[in-house]
Design a protein around this motif. Structure first.
Motif, PDB file in Angstrom:
ATOM      1  N   LEU A  10      55.657 -16.045 -11.473  1.00 43.43           N
ATOM      2  CA  LEU A  10      55.956 -15.030 -12.489  1.00 43.43           C
ATOM      3  C   LEU A  10      56.783 -15.614 -13.628  1.00 43.43           C
ATOM      4  CD1 LEU A  10      56.752 -11.932 -10.226  1.00 43.43           C
ATOM      5  CD2 LEU A  10      54.689 -12.358 -11.567  1.00 43.43           C
ATOM      6  N   GLU A  11      57.683 -16.543 -13.308  1.00 40.16           N
ATOM      7  CA  GLU A  11      58.494 -17.186 -14.357  1.00 40.16           C
ATOM      8  C   GLU A  11      57.606 -17.980 -15.323  1.00 40.16           C
ATOM      9  OE1 GLU A  11      62.081 -20.509 -14.755  1.00 40.16           O
ATOM     10  OE2 GLU A  11      61.582 -19.676 -12.775  1.00 40.16           O
ATOM     11  N   ILE A  12      56.654 -18.713 -14.760  1.00 38.96           N
ATOM     12  CA  ILE A  12      55.738 -19.488 -15.607  1.00 38.96           C
ATOM     13  C   ILE A  12      54.868 -18.555 -16.440  1.00 38.96           C
ATOM     14  CG2 ILE A  12      53.682 -20.976 -15.528  1.00 38.96           C
ATOM     15  CD1 ILE A  12      55.058 -22.396 -13.134  1.00 38.96           C
ATOM     16  N   PHE A  13      54.449 -17.438 -15.831  1.00 40.49           N
ATOM     17  CA  PHE A  13      53.608 -16.474 -16.553  1.00 40.49           C
ATOM     18  C   PHE A  13      54.354 -15.906 -17.758  1.00 40.49           C
ATOM     19  CE2 PHE A  13      51.647 -12.167 -16.936  1.00 40.49           C
ATOM     20  CZ  PHE A  13      50.360 -12.589 -17.246  1.00 40.49           C
ATOM     21  N   VAL A  14      55.639 -15.620 -17.567  1.00 39.37           N
ATOM     22  CA  VAL A  14      56.457 -15.105 -18.672  1.00 39.37           C
ATOM     23  C   VAL A  14      56.674 -16.187 -19.729  1.00 39.37           C
ATOM     24  CG1 VAL A  14      58.764 -14.246 -19.296  1.00 39.37           C
ATOM     25  CG2 VAL A  14      57.597 -13.361 -17.246  1.00 39.37           C
ATOM     26  N   ASP A  15      56.917 -17.425 -19.280  1.00 37.93           N
ATOM     27  CA  ASP A  15      57.156 -18.542 -20.206  1.00 37.93           C
ATOM     28  C   ASP A  15      55.936 -18.844 -21.083  1.00 37.93           C
ATOM     29  OD1 ASP A  15      59.712 -18.862 -19.365  1.00 37.93           O
ATOM     30  OD2 ASP A  15      59.348 -20.631 -18.120  1.00 37.93           O
ATOM     31  N   MET A  16      54.769 -18.519 -20.581  1.00 35.42           N
ATOM     32  CA  MET A  16      53.562 -18.763 -21.378  1.00 35.42           C
ATOM     33  C   MET A  16      53.689 -18.147 -22.758  1.00 35.42           C
ATOM     34  SD  MET A  16      50.394 -18.115 -18.726  1.00 35.42           S
ATOM     35  CE  MET A  16      49.159 -18.280 -20.003  1.00 35.42           C
ATOM     36  N   VAL A  17      54.169 -16.912 -22.784  1.00 35.74           N
ATOM     37  CA  VAL A  17      54.281 -16.190 -24.050  1.00 35.74           C
ATOM     38  C   VAL A  17      55.610 -16.480 -24.736  1.00 35.74           C
ATOM     39  CG1 VAL A  17      54.266 -13.909 -25.145  1.00 35.74           C
ATOM     40  CG2 VAL A  17      52.781 -14.369 -23.171  1.00 35.74           C
ATOM     41  N   SER A  18      56.718 -16.345 -24.006  1.00 40.47           N
ATOM     42  CA  SER A  18      58.051 -16.447 -24.617  1.00 40.47           C
ATOM     43  C   SER A  18      58.401 -17.865 -25.038  1.00 40.47           C
ATOM     44  CB  SER A  18      59.109 -15.927 -23.641  1.00 40.47           C
ATOM     45  OG  SER A  18      59.126 -16.713 -22.455  1.00 40.47           O
ATOM     46  N   LYS A  19      57.980 -18.855 -24.257  1.00 39.44           N
ATOM     47  CA  LYS A  19      58.379 -20.243 -24.519  1.00 39.44           C
ATOM     48  C   LYS A  19      57.294 -21.039 -25.241  1.00 39.44           C
ATOM     49  CE  LYS A  19      60.266 -24.253 -22.029  1.00 39.44           C
ATOM     50  NZ  LYS A  19      60.653 -24.763 -20.682  1.00 39.44           N
ATOM     51  N   HIS A  20      56.049 -20.788 -24.880  1.00 42.07           N
ATOM     52  CA  HIS A  20      54.957 -21.614 -25.413  1.00 42.07           C
ATOM     53  C   HIS A  20      54.034 -20.864 -26.371  1.00 42.07           C
ATOM     54  CE1 HIS A  20      55.961 -24.959 -22.752  1.00 42.07           C
ATOM     55  NE2 HIS A  20      56.062 -24.094 -21.756  1.00 42.07           N
ATOM     56  N   ASN A  21      54.334 -19.585 -26.621  1.00 41.57           N
ATOM     57  CA  ASN A  21      53.514 -18.779 -27.538  1.00 41.57           C
ATOM     58  C   ASN A  21      52.021 -18.844 -27.184  1.00 41.57           C
ATOM     59  OD1 ASN A  21      55.721 -17.961 -29.214  1.00 41.57           O
ATOM     60  ND2 ASN A  21      55.726 -20.029 -30.086  1.00 41.57           N
ATOM     61  N   PHE A  22      51.749 -18.794 -25.886  1.00 35.58           N
ATOM     62  CA  PHE A  22      50.355 -18.892 -25.418  1.00 35.58           C
ATOM     63  C   PHE A  22      49.967 -17.549 -24.802  1.00 35.58           C
ATOM     64  CE2 PHE A  22      46.766 -19.987 -22.843  1.00 35.58           C
ATOM     65  CZ  PHE A  22      46.157 -21.050 -23.516  1.00 35.58           C
ATOM     66  N   TRP A  23      48.935 -16.904 -25.343  1.00 37.83           N
ATOM     67  CA  TRP A  23      48.537 -15.592 -24.852  1.00 37.83           C
ATOM     68  C   TRP A  23      47.664 -15.764 -23.608  1.00 37.83           C
ATOM     69  CZ3 TRP A  23      50.678 -11.198 -25.975  1.00 37.83           C
ATOM     70  CH2 TRP A  23      50.078 -10.011 -25.538  1.00 37.83           C
ATOM     71  N   PRO A  24      48.039 -15.116 -22.486  1.00 37.51           N
ATOM     72  CA  PRO A  24      47.288 -15.290 -21.236  1.00 37.51           C
ATOM     73  C   PRO A  24      45.846 -14.789 -21.351  1.00 37.51           C
ATOM     74  CG  PRO A  24      49.421 -14.241 -20.836  1.00 37.51           C
ATOM     75  CD  PRO A  24      49.205 -14.234 -22.302  1.00 37.51           C
TER      76      PRO A  24
END
Length: 838
Positions: free
Chosen positions: A679-693
């Motif tokens: 879940l942390e990595i899933f959140v980081d996708m957007v917040s840290k890497h600006n990558f839309w799942p």
């Protein structure tokens, strides 16, 4: 070359019709003073003074002042002999002044046959027109010569060499000797140049024999021409022998050897010769530096190239169009575009070639905005776009599928009458094809009058890329009907069309036909077929073709090796994979990122995770694809902790993850129940890497939540995600419902699953098994009956093993294998042994 013979004429031949003013210089004043004596002796002295002054002016490039003195001589009734005309014509040769030379020719004709038929004048006229590149006039005058000498032969042979009439040049070389004239050390280099251009090694060796016979081997220019000839013919050993045997080497000889090595792909040797030249104290010229930079660029040798640039600067060599373009080309090829731009900006004079080079460099690296900006600046300098500029612009449009830019380029071509150029026409066809307008590409192709093989192949590739194999094959036969024999690129394009259209059997048949007709497949042919087979499920055949490729003498490249490794991965053929790995190491291809990635993937999927890790650890510069392969490998083997550690190292190295990275890490967390980490990595996708799942990423998280028993959270995520759930997500949640005895939710999901994939037998089997586990046998019967009605059958599991070169497949319940009885007996013995062993 010795001076031409001439005889002095002692009478006037024309009178000026206009008064002539004396020049404001010392020479004419002295001449006027001498003319006052009236004696014959003074006339001779005056004539000699005029002659020497005209000769000096011509050598200094002051042709108009020399012509002025010629006119002044006529006004003073001084006789003008052939030698004065000859000097002025020679001056016109130095300056390549065709117009003035034509005026002198007109004066010669005006003053009668005595001058017009003078051997010295005739020879000088042939030399003049030959050096000025006026082939038709020079050739016509040469054919009318009453007496041909070594000078006229040298002029016409040299001219034919310069304009590419190499066979005619060698015919002249032979005819010259048949007429009793021995080629001198000015003619021999031209003969060798023609041999090199035609790659006529036998003729070149014959000239070499002549050189040794007459003793020209000591001439530096002849020896340099021999080096160049052998280099053009690919006989580098003989080129080196000539170079090594030279008693005296000037910079031209050194340059010849450097260029020979560089043009034959022996870039390291070219750099070595350059360093040897400097060690000998020979000062490099622009040609030396340019060749050295080209060799460095070909090797990607950044330090050596920068050193070459520094040598040019320290040596005071001007960054003119030639050297400046070489420096720009080096920096562009090694990816240092900022340095290339710096050099470009510092060049004082830039021609169209230089502008084209910087524009094409930006296009090559996909920096289209910068390329178009340079095009705009080029126009501000009042420079017109030529065919090369337009080709770069059209390539930029093609690579970005920018149909608007492409059409603007096409319109410019029409307005400036450039569309008839075959290179430009090919670029226009390619642009429309890559922008999805194959109809427009065909129109441009059809409207082009002179179609060369490149234009035909461009349209062939256009059809092949979109899988229009029928149109490609039709065009392939049409070109032959129009007397354009297809080359290996044409064959490759049609084969690619079959592969893109998933017609692998047709592609294999076309490949076989190609070989039967004596067309030798090249590296692209083999690579295209191997890649096509590997990507379309013909894995065993892909490996076999890879082996045949090596047997044919073609060395595989990184792409063909990666595709063959992909086939080994799908076959789980560790033996072949290791063999290909060994080949890659022996040929210094193991460090290529595509090969390294394929190796990590192959070893991981063949069960050798430790070997995959060893390959990964040996890579000095790790890029995203190889990180992704290693993270997936850990996830595939259930080592989520190692997968997360590799992901952390990726972030620490400053490598930006992509969708594949996140899929692999989330999948690893899902299979091992690492809910918080996932879940942390899933959140980081957007917040840290600006990558839309993507849907796939949501699927991984839903699987992670449901497997860990958080069915409510999984269901809420399905309801709130911006995608309609697919069968894979629904199936994953359904499987979890069965494990956690969530019957009602499972029933709802089973109905939805059958709606999404009504013809997938696996879904019916999964639902049937769920009902069976719950003891609901009536529902089991209903599901099985429904499968029968739809004609669906359960896909049996199968396994395989490779023994030698043969792959043996085993399907559950199948007894068709030729060694079935022996296999069953062995299995029975193993079963007995296991029973006894407990």
């Amino acid at each position: 070359m010795a001076s031409l013979p001439f005889s002095t004429v002692q009478f006037s031949h024309f009178k000026s019709t206009k008064p002539i003013k004396s020049l404001n210089s010392d020479e004419p004043s002295r001449l006027i003073h001498l003319s006052g004596s009236g004696t014959t002796k003074n006339h001779q002295t005056l004539y000699k003074s005029y002659f020497h002054t005209i000769s000096s002016l011509c050598k200094d490039g002051q042709i108009q002042r020399a012509v002025y003195l010629l006119t002044e001589m006529d006004s003073r009734n001084l006789p003008v002999g052939p030698e004065i005309y000859g000097e002025i014509l020679q001056g016109c040769v130095y300056e390549r002044d065709l117009f003035t030379g034509q005026q002198i020719h007109a004066l010669v004709l005006k003053n009668g046959a005595f001058f017009a038929r003078n051997e010295y004048i005739e020879t000088k006229l042939v030399i003049f027109y030959a050096k000025c590149g006026a082939f038709n006039v020079a050739n016509n005058l040469f054919s009318r010569l009453r007496v041909k000498n070594v000078f006229s032969w040298a002029a016409i042979i040299g001219l034919k060499c310069r304009i590419g009439l190499n066979e005619e040049a060698l015919e002249g070389f032979s005819e010259m000797q048949e007429n009793g004239f021995s080629p001198d050390n000015f003619v021999v280099p031209n003969g060798l140049k023609a041999c090199g251009a035609l790659q006529w090694l036998g003729y070149g060796k014959g000239i070499h024999g002549y050189v040794l016979k007459v003793g020209f081997d000591g001439c530096v220019f002849v020896a340099s021409s021999l080096i160049d000839m052998y280099g053009k013919c690919g006989i580098l050993e003989d080129a080196w022998k000539v170079f090594d045997g030279m008693v005296e080497r000037n910079v031209i000889a050194w340059n010849s050897m450097i260029v020979v090595y560089m043009q034959n792909g022996m870039n390291e040797q070219a750099i070595g010769v350059f360093y040897d030249m400097r060690a000998e104290g020979v000062v490099p010229t622009q040609v030396s530096i340019s060749s050295f930079l080209s060799a460095s660029a070909n090797l990607g040798a950044i330090d050596e190239g920068k050193q070459g640039h520094a040598i040019a600067v320290l040596g005071g060599l001007e960054l003119d169009n030639i050297l400046g373009s070489s420096v720009i080309n080096f920096y562009s090829k090694v990816g240092l575009l900022e340095d290339a731009q710096l050099v470009f900006d510092r060049m004082l004079v830039k021609d169209v070639v230089t502008w084209n080079l910087i524009i094409s460099s930006y296009v090559q690296f996909g920096l289209i905005k910068e390329a178009l900006k340079m095009c705009h600046l080029m126009r501000l300098q009042n420079l017109r776009f030529d065919c090369v500029t337009l080709s770069s612009i059209l390539t930029a449009a093609a690579n970005t599928s920018n149909i608007k830019l492409g059409k603007e380029g096409h319109c410019y071509c029409i307005r400036n009458n450039l569309q008839s150029d075959v290179v430009v026409a090919s670029s226009i066809v390619e642009m429309y094809a890559k922008c999805g307008r194959i109809d427009c590409a065909k129109q441009v192709f059809s409207s082009t009058t002179d179609k060369d093989i490149i234009l035909w192949n461009t349209l062939l590739v256009g059809y092949a890329d979109i899988g229009h194999s029928g149109e490609a094959l039709k065009l392939f036969y049409q070109m032959q009907l129009e007397s354009v024999p297809p080359n290996v690129t044409s064959w490759n394009s049609v084969m690619l069309g079959f592969i893109r259209n998933h017609q692998l059997n047709e592609a294999k048949a076309f490949f076989a036909q190609m070989q039967s007709l004596g067309v030798h497949p090249n590296l692209i042919t083999w690579t295209t077929l191997i890649t096509g087979l590997a990507h379309n499920g013909f894995h065993d055949e892909a490996v076999q073709i890879f082996q045949k490729m090596q047997e044919s003498g073609i060395k595989p490249n990184a792409i063909s090796i990666s595709s063959a490794l992909s086939a080994c991965t799908n076959l789980t053929s560790l033996r072949h994979g290791r063999a290909i790995h060994g080949y890659a190491i022996r040929h210094d291809l193991g460090s290529q990122i595509s090969v390294s990635t394929a190796l990590v993937d192959m070893y991981a999927k063949c069960g050798c995770l430790s070997q995959a890790k060893r390959v990964f650890d040996k890579i000095l510069r790790k890029e995203l694809p190889v990180y992704n392969a290693m993270i997936y490998a850990y996830a595939f083997h259930g080592q989520a902790g190692e997968a997360l550690a590799a992901y952390k190292r990726l972030e620490e190295a400053g490598v930006e993850p992509d969708g594949i990275t996140f899929t692999s890490v989330l999948s690893a967390c899902s299979h091992t129940g690492l809910v918080n980490e996932g879940l942390e990595i899933f959140v980081d996708m957007v917040s840290k890497h600006n990558f839309w799942p993507s849907m796939e990423h949501y699927g991984c998280v839903i699987s992670l939540l449901s497997r860990s028993g958080h069915l409510g959270e999984a269901l809420r995520l399905i309801l709130t995600m911006p995608y309609e759930p697919d069968a894979q997500i629904v199936g994953s949640l359904f499987a979890t419902c069965r494990e956690h005895n969530q019957i009602k939710l499972g029933e709802h999901l089973s109905k939805y699953l059958l709606e999404l994939e009504p013809d997938n037998s696996g879904n019916y089997v999964a639902i049937s098994n769920a009902y069976a586990a719950a003891g609901r046998w009536d529902e089991v019967s209903e599901i099985r009956e429904l499968m029968k009605e739809k004609g669906l059958k359960r896909s049996p599991g199968y396994s395989w093993i490779q023994i030698g070169e043969k792959l043996h497949s085993f399907v559950a319940g199948d007894s068709s294998h030729p060694n079935n009885e022996e296999i069953q007996a062995t299995l029975a013995l193993l079963g007995i042994h296991m029973n006894f062993s407990g």
